[in-house]
Design an enzyme around this catalytic site. Structure first.
Site, PDB file in Angstrom:
ATOM      1  N   SER A   1       0.720  -1.274   0.119  1.00  0.00           N
ATOM      2  CA  SER A   1      -0.293   0.011   0.010  1.00  0.00           C
ATOM      3  C   SER A   1       0.762   1.147  -0.042  1.00  0.00           C
ATOM      4  CB  SER A   1      -0.632  -0.144   1.294  1.00  0.00           C
ATOM      5  OG  SER A   1      -1.423   1.218   1.478  1.00  0.00           O
TER       6      SER A   1
ATOM      7  N   TYR B   1      -1.889   0.091  10.397  1.00  0.00           N
ATOM      8  CA  TYR B   1      -2.028  -0.543   9.035  1.00  0.00           C
ATOM      9  C   TYR B   1      -0.989  -0.442   8.319  1.00  0.00           C
ATOM     10  CZ  TYR B   1      -3.723  -1.153   4.200  1.00  0.00           C
ATOM     11  OH  TYR B   1      -3.735  -1.329   2.758  1.00  0.00           O
TER      12      TYR B   1
HETATM   13  N1  LIG Z   1      -8.424  -0.797  -2.194  1.00  0.00           N
HETATM   14  C1  LIG Z   1      -7.415   0.172  -1.924  1.00  0.00           C
HETATM   15  O1  LIG Z   1      -7.477   1.219  -2.176  1.00  0.00           O
HETATM   16  C2  LIG Z   1      -5.881  -0.679  -1.335  1.00  0.00           C
HETATM   17  C3  LIG Z   1      -4.903   0.307  -1.306  1.00  0.00           C
HETATM   18  C4  LIG Z   1      -3.647  -0.103  -1.064  1.00  0.00           C
HETATM   19  C5  LIG Z   1      -3.495  -1.547  -0.673  1.00  0.00           C
HETATM   20  N2  LIG Z   1      -4.727  -2.317  -0.844  1.00  0.00           N
HETATM   21  C6  LIG Z   1      -4.554  -3.778  -0.364  1.00  0.00           C
HETATM   22  O2  LIG Z   1      -5.153  -4.707  -1.515  1.00  0.00           O
HETATM   23  C7  LIG Z   1      -5.625  -5.767  -0.763  1.00  0.00           C
HETATM   24  C8  LIG Z   1      -7.014  -6.047  -1.300  1.00  0.00           C
HETATM   25  O3  LIG Z   1      -7.834  -4.628  -0.993  1.00  0.00           O
HETATM   26  P1  LIG Z   1      -9.151  -4.616  -1.319  1.00  0.00           P
HETATM   27  O4  LIG Z   1      -9.579  -3.127  -1.348  1.00  0.00           O
HETATM   28  O5  LIG Z   1      -9.832  -5.451  -2.540  1.00  0.00           O
HETATM   29  O6  LIG Z   1     -10.036  -5.146   0.335  1.00  0.00           O
HETATM   30  P2  LIG Z   1     -11.168  -6.146   0.341  1.00  0.00           P
HETATM   31  O7  LIG Z   1     -11.393  -5.943   1.815  1.00  0.00           O
HETATM   32  O8  LIG Z   1     -12.272  -5.960  -0.488  1.00  0.00           O
HETATM   33  O9  LIG Z   1     -10.620  -7.526   0.306  1.00  0.00           O
HETATM   34  C9  LIG Z   1      -9.686  -8.135   1.133  1.00  0.00           C
HETATM   35  C10 LIG Z   1     -10.542  -9.703   1.521  1.00  0.00           C
HETATM   36  O10 LIG Z   1      -9.555 -10.182   2.121  1.00  0.00           O
HETATM   37  C11 LIG Z   1     -10.194 -11.052   2.936  1.00  0.00           C
HETATM   38  N3  LIG Z   1      -9.577 -11.308   4.301  1.00  0.00           N
HETATM   39  C12 LIG Z   1      -9.389 -10.279   5.374  1.00  0.00           C
HETATM   40  N4  LIG Z   1      -8.862 -11.113   6.516  1.00  0.00           N
HETATM   41  C13 LIG Z   1      -8.695 -12.455   6.106  1.00  0.00           C
HETATM   42  C14 LIG Z   1      -8.209 -13.582   6.567  1.00  0.00           C
HETATM   43  N5  LIG Z   1      -7.765 -13.573   7.947  1.00  0.00           N
HETATM   44  N6  LIG Z   1      -8.416 -14.948   6.177  1.00  0.00           N
HETATM   45  C15 LIG Z   1      -8.952 -14.802   4.566  1.00  0.00           C
HETATM   46  N7  LIG Z   1      -9.344 -13.741   4.012  1.00  0.00           N
HETATM   47  C16 LIG Z   1      -9.454 -12.635   4.835  1.00  0.00           C
HETATM   48  C17 LIG Z   1     -11.696 -10.180   3.478  1.00  0.00           C
HETATM   49  O11 LIG Z   1     -12.701 -10.982   3.847  1.00  0.00           O
HETATM   50  C18 LIG Z   1     -11.730  -9.402   1.646  1.00  0.00           C
HETATM   51  O12 LIG Z   1     -12.661 -10.132   1.023  1.00  0.00           O
HETATM   52  C19 LIG Z   1      -5.452  -5.559   0.640  1.00  0.00           C
HETATM   53  O13 LIG Z   1      -4.231  -6.404   1.148  1.00  0.00           O
HETATM   54  C20 LIG Z   1      -5.329  -4.121   0.906  1.00  0.00           C
HETATM   55  O14 LIG Z   1      -4.558  -3.951   2.088  1.00  0.00           O
HETATM   56  C21 LIG Z   1      -5.993  -1.817  -1.265  1.00  0.00           C
END
Ligand SMILES: NC(=O)c1ccc[n+]([C@@H]2O[C@H](COP(=O)([O-])OP(=O)(O)OC[C@H]3O[C@@H](n4cnc5c(N)ncnc54)[C@H](O)[C@@H]3O)[C@@H](O)[C@H]2O)c1
Length: 320
Positions: free
Chosen positions: A132, A157
């Site tokens: 991130s 985070y």
């Molecule tokens: N969306 C953004 O703007 C953004 C920016 C930077 C980084 N990220 C990173 O990208 C990745 C995906 O983000 P997203 O926005 O799609 O989020 P999201 O919450 O939609 O997807 C994450 C998924 O991980 C699952 N999860 C969480 N804990 C878990 C566990 N212990 N075991 C199994 N599954 C688990 C959740 O149920 C969820 O479906 C994450 O790692 C997030 O930190 C996202």
């Protein structure tokens, strides 16, 4: 190719898995469907992926399990060892991490170690970690470049994401694994997480409710369309460098007030803004230098903010 996508029911994973299935890859999804936001949204994402897989003649299987449950996770690797692992499962969100640092640390750090361990044991030859832009913390120097100092995260985070990157490096160094860390910059588009600003503001505006804005509205974000993020992830899988970190951003910044104005225009509704004090843990600006990603990955974001907002609001209006 056989690919394991963790967090497979989530927002970014949905778009990635859809692209993998459409090109004929076999995809295993791992997700625990937690209630950080409505799990029904996640179940719908998986149902849609199953339909995409059926149409493309590509195999998709969803394993409902927690990445902290290493024994169950191991069974997934045993049943069908993946060639590539894209690790997206995490507790995401900056502000809630200040309230639940332990959960963030467990899932984002220990969970990442579990994935790295199994990828090592089962010989996955490509590991991609979803990091991130938050790792850049309060860095005053913009745009952020991959070799900028990142030792001062300003939220739990961010600290867990940086810890994940450091662990990735240690596995690449010691075990010859090929690991790429991708620093995503505020990702948006259809199916965006409901807790993220664009989706949350659109919902509140649609319902005629107050839109809470923190600070003076001058904080800036580098919003990145999810389709461009998917292209970056696919490029990282293809290049499969021994170890690299890349920014995936749009390399343009939009202020909070500009974001609200764009949504007002796209939705044809006026926002009822409620001003609130600045939040601790929030960054003033995120802005990606993507010259390294352009040079080494051939990454080339193609969806400007205006166009991306239109694609988002088309989806939003379509009933989600
Ligand atoms: N969306 C953004 O703007 C953004 C920016 C930077 C980084 N990220 C990173 O990208 C990745 C995906 O983000 P997203 O926005 O799609 O989020 P999201 O919450 O939609 O997807 C994450 C998924 O991980 C699952 N999860 C969480 N804990 C878990 C566990 N212990 N075991 C199994 N599954 C688990 C959740 O149920 C969820 O479906 C994450 O790692 C997030 O930190 C996202």
């Amino acid at each position: 190719m056989e690919v394991l996508v963790t967090g497979g029911a989530g927002f970014i994973a949905h778009h990635l898995a859809a692209a993998l299935l459409r090109r004929g890859d076999k995809v295993a999804l791992v997700d625990n469907f937690n209630d950080y936001y409505d799990p029904e949204i996640k179940r719908r994402n998986v149902r849609d992926l199953e339909a995409i897989g059926a149409e493309a003649g590509a195999d998709v299987r969803c394993h409902a399990l927690d990445i902290l449950d290493k024994a169950s996770l191991r069974r997934v690797f045993e049943a069908s060892p993946p060639e590539a692992v894209v690790h997206l499962a995490a507790w995401a969100g900056v502000r809630p991490s200040l309230e639940k640092p332990a959960v963030y640390t467990e899932v984002n750090v220990t969970g990442t170690v579990n994935l790295l361990e199994l990828a090592k044991e089962f010989g996955a030859n490509c590991f991609v970690f979803g990091s991130s832009s938050s790792v850049y913390g309060g860095s005053g120097r913009v745009p952020f470049a991959e070799d900028d100092p990142v030792a001062r995260p300003i939220s739990p985070y961010a600290a867990t994401k940086r810890a994940g990157e450091l662990l990735c490096h240690s596995y690449a160094h010691n075990f010859g694994m090929h690991v790429t860390c991708l620093r995503f910059f505020t990702v948006y588009g259809p199916r965006q997480r409901p807790d993220l600003a664009i989706h949350k503001f659109a919902r509140l505006m649609d319902e005629g409710r107050d839109v809470p804005l923190f600070g003076k509205g001058d904080s800036r974000r580098d919003y990145t369309y999810v389709g461009d993020i998917v292209s970056g992830v696919l490029a990282a899988m293809e290049k499969n460098f021994p170890f690299e970190i890349f920014n995936l951003g749009e390399s343009q910044t939009v202020s909070l007030l500009e974001l609200v104005a764009s949504l007002e225009e796209a939705l044809g509704k006026k926002a009822r803004v409620k001003w609130l004090p600045e939040q601790t843990g929030d960054m003033k600006v995120t802005y990606a230098d993507i010259s390294k990603s352009r040079r080494l990955l051939g990454y080339d974001p193609r969806t400007p903010f205006r166009e991306g907002i239109r694609l988002f609001t088309d989806w939003f209006r379509g009933g989600r």
